[in-house]
Design an enzyme around this catalytic site. Structure first.
Site, short mmCIF file in Angstrom:
data_model
loop_
_atom_site.label_atom_id
_atom_site.label_comp_id
_atom_site.label_asym_id
_atom_site.label_seq_id
_atom_site.Cartn_x
_atom_site.Cartn_y
_atom_site.Cartn_z
N PRO A 77 -0.98 -17.14 -6.00
CA PRO A 77 0.05 -15.79 -6.33
C PRO A 77 -0.49 -14.95 -7.32
O PRO A 77 -0.45 -13.75 -7.04
CB PRO A 77 1.31 -16.50 -7.00
CG PRO A 77 1.40 -17.96 -6.30
CD PRO A 77 -0.13 -18.32 -6.32
N THR A 108 -3.39 -11.26 -4.41
CA THR A 108 -3.36 -9.86 -4.94
C THR A 108 -3.20 -9.92 -6.40
O THR A 108 -2.07 -10.40 -6.57
CB THR A 108 -2.21 -9.04 -4.40
OG1 THR A 108 -2.19 -9.15 -2.99
CG2 THR A 108 -2.04 -7.81 -4.82
N LYS A 187 -5.82 -2.14 -2.66
CA LYS A 187 -4.60 -2.87 -2.16
C LYS A 187 -3.65 -2.45 -3.16
O LYS A 187 -2.32 -2.19 -2.84
CB LYS A 187 -4.66 -4.43 -2.28
CG LYS A 187 -3.44 -5.33 -2.48
CD LYS A 187 -2.85 -5.44 -0.97
CE LYS A 187 -1.53 -6.29 -1.39
NZ LYS A 187 -0.82 -5.96 -0.10
N LYS A 262 5.84 -7.32 -9.02
CA LYS A 262 4.08 -7.61 -9.38
C LYS A 262 3.27 -6.54 -9.07
O LYS A 262 2.50 -6.21 -9.78
CB LYS A 262 3.83 -9.05 -8.79
CG LYS A 262 2.56 -9.54 -9.19
CD LYS A 262 2.13 -10.85 -8.52
CE LYS A 262 1.62 -10.23 -6.95
NZ LYS A 262 0.68 -10.76 -6.45
P1 NAD Z 1 3.38 -18.16 -2.22
O1 NAD Z 1 4.20 -18.31 -3.63
O2 NAD Z 1 4.40 -18.19 -0.97
O3 NAD Z 1 2.25 -19.23 -1.88
C1 NAD Z 1 1.23 -19.57 -2.86
C2 NAD Z 1 0.49 -20.90 -2.87
O4 NAD Z 1 -0.16 -21.26 -3.65
C3 NAD Z 1 1.96 -22.06 -3.16
O5 NAD Z 1 1.83 -22.86 -1.97
C4 NAD Z 1 1.38 -22.60 -4.26
O6 NAD Z 1 1.86 -24.03 -4.60
C5 NAD Z 1 0.02 -22.55 -4.20
N1 NAD Z 1 -0.74 -22.48 -5.67
C6 NAD Z 1 -0.43 -22.17 -6.82
N2 NAD Z 1 -1.22 -22.31 -7.77
C7 NAD Z 1 -2.23 -23.25 -7.13
C8 NAD Z 1 -3.18 -23.99 -7.55
N3 NAD Z 1 -3.56 -23.63 -8.75
N4 NAD Z 1 -4.17 -24.52 -6.67
C9 NAD Z 1 -3.57 -24.55 -5.53
N5 NAD Z 1 -2.47 -23.95 -4.90
C10 NAD Z 1 -1.74 -23.09 -5.74
O7 NAD Z 1 2.87 -16.88 -2.22
P2 NAD Z 1 2.30 -15.90 -0.75
O8 NAD Z 1 3.42 -15.04 -0.70
O9 NAD Z 1 1.32 -16.70 0.01
O10 NAD Z 1 1.16 -14.84 -1.70
C11 NAD Z 1 0.16 -15.28 -2.18
C12 NAD Z 1 -0.67 -13.88 -2.40
O11 NAD Z 1 -0.72 -12.95 -1.38
C13 NAD Z 1 0.02 -13.44 -3.55
O12 NAD Z 1 -0.91 -12.64 -4.53
C14 NAD Z 1 0.91 -12.09 -2.87
O13 NAD Z 1 0.84 -11.03 -3.71
C15 NAD Z 1 -0.28 -11.70 -1.73
N6 NAD Z 1 0.39 -11.08 -0.61
C16 NAD Z 1 1.67 -11.79 -0.33
C17 NAD Z 1 2.25 -11.14 0.80
C18 NAD Z 1 3.69 -11.61 1.41
O14 NAD Z 1 4.12 -10.84 2.16
N7 NAD Z 1 4.18 -12.56 0.87
C19 NAD Z 1 1.58 -10.05 1.75
C20 NAD Z 1 0.51 -9.61 1.15
C21 NAD Z 1 -0.20 -10.08 0.23
#
Ligand code: NAD
Length: 321
Positions: A77, A108, A187, A262
Site C-alpha cells: 500500500p 503508488t 502516476k 492518499k
Molecule cells: P491492498 O491493501 O488491497 O493490498 C496490499 C497488500 O499488501 C495486502 O495484501 C497486505 O497484506 C500486503 N502487505 C502490506 N504490507 C506488507 C509487507 N510488509 N509484506 C508483504 N505484504 C504486505 O492494496 P491494493 O489496492 O492492492 O493497492 C496496492 C498499491 O497499488 C497501492 O499503493 C495502491 O495505491 C496502488 N493502486 C491501487 C489501485 C486500486 O484500484 N486498488 C489502482 C492502482 C494502484
C-alpha cells in the site's frame, strides 16, 4: 520473451491489485517458471497457491523470496510498507545478496521513499537494478490484465525490453517515463488530474441537475462539448447514467476514496517539493479527506464525491415517462 524458463519470479503483496497481477503471471509465464509469493496475510498466499499449486510456492519473508528469485515484484500500500519490504534489516529484500537481480516496485508511493530504496540498492548491491513501475487501471483492469505501467526509466534503458515483456504478462501498456521515480511522478500527476475531474464533474452535474436537467442529457452535453472527459464517459459520478460505472452499483468495485485521498495528498506534497503552484490542491485534498471519513462514502469508489457533495441519486423518479 522477458521471462524465460530460467526465471524464478517473486511477488510480494497479494492484495486487491497484487493478487490478480500475480494470477496473470502464473497463467502467462512459460511452463517451468517458478513463482514465490509473500504477503503478511497468510490466506492471501494460500488462496493463490491453491489455484496454481504447481507453479506458485510460498515465501517466508521478502528476504526469503529475494534469495530464491532472480526477479522480484512488489505491490504494497504505502511508502512505509515498501521500506519494510526492501530495507528491514532482518526480513527485507536488501538483507540478502542481490547479484544481478531485477527488482520492480509497482506500489503508488512518494518519490522520496522510492529513491531512498533505489539509492540503497545502487550503493550496496550495484549489480542489481530497481525500478518504480506504478500502475493505472484499477482492480477491474488488474483482473482483466489491462493495466498500464508507468515505468521509472529512460527509453534508452537496456533493460526496457525485458521489463516490457515481463510487465505485459500482467497488463497492456508499459510507458517509460524518463528516469528513476518519474513513473511515480507521472502516476501522481495523473491521479491529481483524475481526482480533480471527478470533483469538478460532480459539482457540474449537481449544478445542472438542481437547475432541472436530466443527468443523462447533461452528460451527453459534456460528451459533445469542451467538457468531454473519461470520468463522465466511463466512470460517471452520478448513479444510473453509465450502467457499468461503479456509481451505478452503489460505488462498489472501484478505486477506493481512501486511496484517492492518499494519492492526492502525495501529489500535493510533490507539488510543494518541486515548487508547482496549485490553486485547486488544497480544496481537492480537503474534499477527499472529508469524503474518506464520511461513513456514506468510505470504502466506496472515489467518484462517491458526488454523494459527499450532496448530488441527487434518486433523480430517475423525476424523469419517468
Ligand atoms: P491492498 O491493501 O488491497 O493490498 C496490499 C497488500 O499488501 C495486502 O495484501 C497486505 O497484506 C500486503 N502487505 C502490506 N504490507 C506488507 C509487507 N510488509 N509484506 C508483504 N505484504 C504486505 O492494496 P491494493 O489496492 O492492492 O493497492 C496496492 C498499491 O497499488 C497501492 O499503493 C495502491 O495505491 C496502488 N493502486 C491501487 C489501485 C486500486 O484500484 N486498488 C489502482 C492502482 C494502484
Amino acid at each position: 520473451m522477458g521471462s524465460t524458463t530460467a526465471d524464478i519470479i517473486g511477488f510480494i503483496g497479494l492484495g486487491a491489485m497484487g493478487l490478480p497481477m500475480a494470477q496473470h503471471l502464473a497463467k502467462n509465464t512459460p511452463a517451468g517458471t517458478q513463482l514465490y509469493v509473500y504477503d503478511i496475510v497468510e490466506k492471501a498466499m494460500t488462496d493463490l497457491i491453491a489455484l496454481h499449486p504447481e507453479k506458485v510456492k510460498p515465501g517466508k519473508s521478502p528476504r526469503h523470496v529475494a534469495e530464491l528469485c532472480n526477479i522480484v515484484i512488489s505491490m504494497v500500500p504505502e511508502g512505509s510498507h515498501v521500506r519494510a519490504v526492501y530495507l528491514d534489516k532482518e526480513t527485507g529484500i536488501c538483507a540478502t545478496a542481490l547479484e544481478n537481480k531485477l527488482l520492480i516496485d509497482c506500489s503508488t508511493i512518494d518519490t522520496a521513499t522510492s529513491l531512498e530504496v533505489k539509492d540503497h540498492i545502487v550503493q550496496h548491491h550495484p549489480s542489481a537494478s530497481f525500478y518504480d513501475a506504478p500502475v493505472s487501471g484499477g482492480v477491474l483492469g488488474a483482473q482483466k490484465g489491462a493495466i498500464a505501467f508507468f515505468l521509472g526509466c529512460a527509453e534508452s534503458d537496456p533493460t526496457l525490453q525485458r521489463l516490457t515483456d515481463l510487465l505485459r504478462l500482467m497488463g497492456k501498456q508499459v510507458i517509460p517515463c524518463g528516469a528513476p521515480s518519474l513513473g511515480l511522478s507521472a502516476k501522481l500527476s495523473n491521479n491529481y488530474l483524475s481526482g480533480l475531474i471527478a470533483i469538478a464533474a460532480s459539482e457540474a452535474l449537481n449544478i445542472g441537475m438542481r437547475a432541472g436537467l436530466d443527468p443523462r442529457v447533461l452528460s451527453n452535453v459534456f460528451g459533445a462539448g469542451t467538457a468531454q472527459n473519461t470520468i463522465c464517459d466511463r466512470f460517471n459520478p452520478c448513479p444510473g447514467v453509465v450502467p457499468d460505472a461503479p456509481s451505478s452499483s452503489d460505488y462498489q468495485n472501484g478505486f477506493k476514496v481512501q486511496l484517492m485521498k492518499k494519492d492526492f495528498s502525495l501529489a500535493v506534497a510533490m507539488a510543494e517539493q518541486v515548487g508547482a503552484r496549485l490553486v485547486l490542491g488544497d480544496a481537492g485534498l480537503k474534499t477527499y479527506e472529508a469524503a474518506a471519513e464520511d461513513p456514506r462514502c468510505r470504502d466506496r469508489d472515489s467518484r462517491v464525491v458526488f454523494r459527499h457533495l450532496g448530488g441527487d441519486e434518486d433523480w430517475a423518479e423525476k424523469f419517468k415517462e
